[in-house]
Design a protein around this motif. Structure first.
Motif, PDB file in Angstrom:
ATOM      1  N   HIS A 180       0.902  -1.049   0.044  1.00 49.38           N
ATOM      2  CA  HIS A 180       0.044   0.121  -0.091  1.00 49.38           C
ATOM      3  C   HIS A 180       0.873   1.275  -0.004  1.00 49.38           C
ATOM      4  O   HIS A 180       0.437   2.353   0.158  1.00 49.38           O
ATOM      5  N   THR A 182       3.390   4.277  -1.645  1.00 51.11           N
ATOM      6  CA  THR A 182       3.621   4.888  -2.839  1.00 51.11           C
ATOM      7  C   THR A 182       4.685   4.079  -3.922  1.00 51.11           C
ATOM      8  O   THR A 182       4.150   4.102  -5.033  1.00 51.11           O
ATOM      9  N   TYR A 185       2.455   1.635  -5.750  1.00 55.98           N
ATOM     10  CA  TYR A 185       0.998   2.156  -6.321  1.00 55.98           C
ATOM     11  C   TYR A 185       0.637   1.444  -7.694  1.00 55.98           C
ATOM     12  O   TYR A 185      -0.633   0.900  -7.677  1.00 55.98           O
ATOM     13  N   LEU A 186       1.507   1.247  -8.523  1.00 50.53           N
ATOM     14  CA  LEU A 186       1.027   0.842  -9.923  1.00 50.53           C
ATOM     15  C   LEU A 186       0.753  -0.673  -9.595  1.00 50.53           C
ATOM     16  O   LEU A 186      -0.230  -1.434 -10.314  1.00 50.53           O
ATOM     17  N   LEU A 189      -2.675  -1.144  -8.013  1.00 53.04           N
ATOM     18  CA  LEU A 189      -3.776  -0.715  -8.560  1.00 53.04           C
ATOM     19  C   LEU A 189      -4.203  -2.079  -9.788  1.00 53.04           C
ATOM     20  O   LEU A 189      -5.182  -2.317  -9.918  1.00 53.04           O
ATOM     21  N   ARG A 190      -2.990  -2.699 -10.346  1.00 51.91           N
ATOM     22  CA  ARG A 190      -3.124  -3.698 -11.129  1.00 51.91           C
ATOM     23  C   ARG A 190      -3.922  -4.889 -10.737  1.00 51.91           C
ATOM     24  O   ARG A 190      -4.769  -5.462 -11.166  1.00 51.91           O
ATOM     25  N   LYS A 192      -5.745  -4.623  -7.892  1.00 55.84           N
ATOM     26  CA  LYS A 192      -7.122  -4.384  -7.453  1.00 55.84           C
ATOM     27  C   LYS A 192      -8.026  -4.509  -8.593  1.00 55.84           C
ATOM     28  O   LYS A 192      -8.989  -5.009  -8.449  1.00 55.84           O
ATOM     29  N   LYS A 193      -7.552  -4.032  -9.913  1.00 53.49           N
ATOM     30  CA  LYS A 193      -8.513  -3.980 -11.061  1.00 53.49           C
ATOM     31  C   LYS A 193      -8.654  -5.397 -11.507  1.00 53.49           C
ATOM     32  O   LYS A 193     -10.096  -5.800 -11.590  1.00 53.49           O
ATOM     33  N   THR A 220      -9.013   0.253  -1.580  1.00 55.66           N
ATOM     34  CA  THR A 220      -7.511  -0.508  -1.613  1.00 55.66           C
ATOM     35  C   THR A 220      -7.672  -2.021  -1.398  1.00 55.66           C
ATOM     36  O   THR A 220      -8.816  -2.539  -1.632  1.00 55.66           O
TER      37      THR A 220
END
Length: 319
Positions: A180, A182, A185-186, A189-190, A192-193, A220
């Motif tokens: 979680h 910074t 982050y990417l 995000l991937r 989670k998507k 998150t």
């Protein structure tokens, strides 16, 4: 067992943990592995898909490979491992977790980082249905934690001879805090998507259990674990899931020769994911912490990765 000294020293670009992680996950290609799919029915009337690849010669040795979060048996880290095991006279059964094989599983539950009971059932199935006399386990990331937890808490059959855990998040809470940040982050995000997309399919299957507002409230990965992973698999909440599913608490009980290969520059792992104390006190637990490698990276020459070569070396050293 003394901590192992690592010889891994990749090319300059691959000394960057993020580059190693991304290249190995998104760019690497592995050719020459032929897989045959077997679908098996689970005790709760769901199914698992196993992708088999075989040694050229008839073999009595089997490697079971477990992939990472939102992976599958076609990921290059799986097929790269299968390829070198096949060349070394091992048949390979690469597991796809529930919902990860390209087909949505039937139950509301799916898979999680501590599902050692599913692995225990799979091992029992393989032993009862195939004549292998030696079985090796190899797991990556989430799959590595599952294997370590299984070895530390289950009554392991005598046919299980060794294990290799690569990029193992032994402390799930610590790893969650890292992912979680910074710097990750990417990646987060991937993940989670992909997880949300699957949750939308679950909503279609079980509309009474998942609402549109539930989906909107997942910001998150921890939110996802609070709402779905924990609730679908019998935990109180995400923190309860992390605590009970972490392998760190059972590493001292492992009795099968086991190699943990965690890179020092793995951005997904907290300090607590490097079990130096447990390895020093357990003669069956070998910890290797290369300076480089990223998360499930370990690029090496001729498209045969260090973790793949190291697995064979380790097995030759303990058998």
């Amino acid at each position: 067992m003394p901590i192992l000294t690592s010889s891994y020293n990749p090319l300059l670009l691959f000394k960057n943990g993020h580059f190693s992680t991304i290249y190995s996950g998104k760019i690497r290609k592995v050719h020459g592995v032929e897989q045959e799919r077997q679908t098996i029915t689970t005790p709760d009337d769901d199914f698992l898909d196993i992708d088999w690849s075989y040694s050229k010669n008839k073999s009595n040795k089997l490697t079971v490979i477990l992939h990472g979060l939102e992976g599958n048996a076609q990921r290059p880290y799986v097929t790269g491992s299968a390829k070198i095991f096949n060349k070394n006279n091992y048949d390979v059964a690469s597991l796809n977790y529930r919902g990860c094989s390209g087909s949505q599983n039937k139950k509301f539950r799916s898979y999680h980082s501590g599902d050692s009971q599913e692995l225990a059932w799979l091992v029992k199935y393989l032993i009862e249905n195939f004549p292998y006399t030696e079985i090796v386990l190899k797991g990556f990331s989430l799959g590595a934690n599952v294997i370590l937890k299984y070895l530390g808490e289950e009554e392991v059959p005598n046919k299980i001879k060794a294990a290799i855990a690569v990029s193992a998040p032994c402390d799930l809470h610590g790893s969650m805090l890292e992912i979680h940040k910074t710097k990750n982050y990417l990646y987060a995000l991937r993940f989670k998507k992909s997880l949300l997309q699957k949750l939308k399919h679950k909503q279609e299957q079980f509309p009474d259990k998942i609402s549109n507002s539930d989906l909107k409230n997942i910001i998150t990965l921890k939110d996802f674990d609070d709402f779905y992973t924990s609730q679908a698999h019998g935990f109180k909440n995400a923190l309860d899931y992390y605590e009970k599913s972490s392998s760190l608490q059972v590493l001292e009980s492992i009795k099968v020769p086991t190699l943990i290969l965690n890179a020092a520059n793995d951005s997904f792992l907290s300090k607590s994911c490097y079990p130096y104390k447990q390895a020093e006190e357990n003669n069956s637990l070998f910890l290797e912490v290369p300076k480089y490698g990223g998360h499930v990276g370990f690029y090496d020459a001729n498209n045969t990765y260090y973790n793949e070569k190291r697995a064979i070396e380790f097995l030759n050293s303990v058998f």
